[in-house]
Design a protein around this motif. Sequence first.
Motif, PDB file in Angstrom:
ATOM      1  N   SER A   1       0.822  -1.206   0.000  1.00  0.00           N
ATOM      2  CA  SER A   1       0.000   0.000   0.000  1.00  0.00           C
ATOM      3  C   SER A   1       0.857   1.256   0.000  1.00  0.00           C
ATOM      4  O   SER A   1       0.651   2.172  -0.807  1.00  0.00           O
ATOM      5  CB  SER A   1      -0.927  -0.010   1.219  1.00  0.00           C
ATOM      6  OG  SER A   1      -1.729   1.155   1.255  1.00  0.00           O
TER       7      SER A   1
ATOM      8  N   HIS B   1      -8.265   4.423  -0.120  1.00  0.00           N
ATOM      9  CA  HIS B   1      -8.445   3.199  -0.899  1.00  0.00           C
ATOM     10  C   HIS B   1      -9.216   2.155  -0.096  1.00  0.00           C
ATOM     11  O   HIS B   1     -10.010   1.392  -0.636  1.00  0.00           O
ATOM     12  CB  HIS B   1      -7.080   2.632  -1.318  1.00  0.00           C
ATOM     13  CG  HIS B   1      -7.173   1.329  -2.054  1.00  0.00           C
ATOM     14  ND1 HIS B   1      -7.036   0.099  -1.434  1.00  0.00           N
ATOM     15  CD2 HIS B   1      -7.406   1.067  -3.360  1.00  0.00           C
ATOM     16  CE1 HIS B   1      -7.175  -0.856  -2.338  1.00  0.00           C
ATOM     17  NE2 HIS B   1      -7.400  -0.304  -3.507  1.00  0.00           N
ATOM     18  N   THR B   2      -8.979   2.147   1.223  1.00  0.00           N
ATOM     19  CA  THR B   2      -9.643   1.209   2.122  1.00  0.00           C
ATOM     20  C   THR B   2     -10.551   1.990   3.069  1.00  0.00           C
ATOM     21  O   THR B   2     -10.106   2.980   3.653  1.00  0.00           O
ATOM     22  CB  THR B   2      -8.604   0.418   2.940  1.00  0.00           C
ATOM     23  OG1 THR B   2      -7.704  -0.230   2.040  1.00  0.00           O
ATOM     24  CG2 THR B   2      -9.278  -0.618   3.817  1.00  0.00           C
TER      25      THR B   2
ATOM     26  N   THR C   1      -9.407   4.233   6.317  1.00  0.00           N
ATOM     27  CA  THR C   1      -7.998   4.630   6.294  1.00  0.00           C
ATOM     28  C   THR C   1      -7.810   5.740   5.254  1.00  0.00           C
ATOM     29  O   THR C   1      -8.463   5.742   4.205  1.00  0.00           O
ATOM     30  CB  THR C   1      -7.065   3.457   5.958  1.00  0.00           C
ATOM     31  OG1 THR C   1      -7.345   2.985   4.637  1.00  0.00           O
ATOM     32  CG2 THR C   1      -7.234   2.332   6.953  1.00  0.00           C
TER      33      THR C   1
ATOM     34  N   CYS D   1      -5.949   6.298  10.390  1.00  0.00           N
ATOM     35  CA  CYS D   1      -7.015   5.293  10.277  1.00  0.00           C
ATOM     36  C   CYS D   1      -8.105   5.449  11.326  1.00  0.00           C
ATOM     37  O   CYS D   1      -8.795   4.490  11.647  1.00  0.00           O
ATOM     38  CB  CYS D   1      -6.433   3.888  10.335  1.00  0.00           C
ATOM     39  SG  CYS D   1      -5.635   3.480  11.892  1.00  0.00           S
TER      40      CYS D   1
END
Length: 266
Positions: free
Chosen positions: A148, A188-189, A192, A208
């Motif tokens: 990542s 992306h997540t 986070t 996060c």
Amino acid sequence: MYVPETGDMEVCSGVLEGEGTEEVLKFKQHIFVEDSGDGGMSAWVEGPRWKGWGEKSEVFEMPGVKEAGEKPRAAEKEGGGERRLQAHCHCRGVEFYVTPPDEEEQGSSSVANDNKNESSQSQTSNNEKWWLRASNTKYLAGLCACNSCRLATGFDIQAWAFVPKTHIRQVDGKEVDFKMGTLKTYSHTPGTYRDFCGKCGATVFWRCGGRRGDVIDISAGLLDAAEGARAEEWLEWRTKVSFEECAANKGLVAKLSEGLKKWGDS
């Protein structure tokens, strides 16, 4: 990046992956090391160190070890003697500063994570202040080789400093705002966030939310410490690369890991 003098196009090595990557990429030397002040990560990877553009410049001599107890330089003090570690991106569209741990934090417990493989991104919020080191007077910093970070920054290694949000301040003294200046956010997540400068592209923060409380990962390259890029008056570096097994350029990261261990033992 295009280099007019040579006509070459330089590519960030972190975006290259797959079989044959290490056959294409060969680590050769450290360049522009003088800009780091203290040698930066070149202290952990063996190889020629040049002040500027390779062999056309002079050899960079690593500075000696600072004597124990030497006080921070005046450049890091502002207003009433308060210590501040200034930070900014290349274009200065994002500027902020870091304050030291509070006295009450210096009396609390902290936990050493050098035997763990996880980076800060997998830490959970609890009563033990894992982000503090050196009798809780410095912040923990570390190097990450996860996919990542590599793909988001374009580089094989990302250096992070782990600092509570309450110790990150805007230039006006207010608590950091993730919409300040030219700061932009990519997620992306779910849950986070990666913050970067929308003008010069510099990586700034990783965060996060509730999973780790208010501890923010600061891209260590933005810290403008008087002693140099490693900011050792403020940070203590973890002597292991997080997510080493995920590295695309395993040879380079293995050299870095070996150098970190030697550096930690010295």
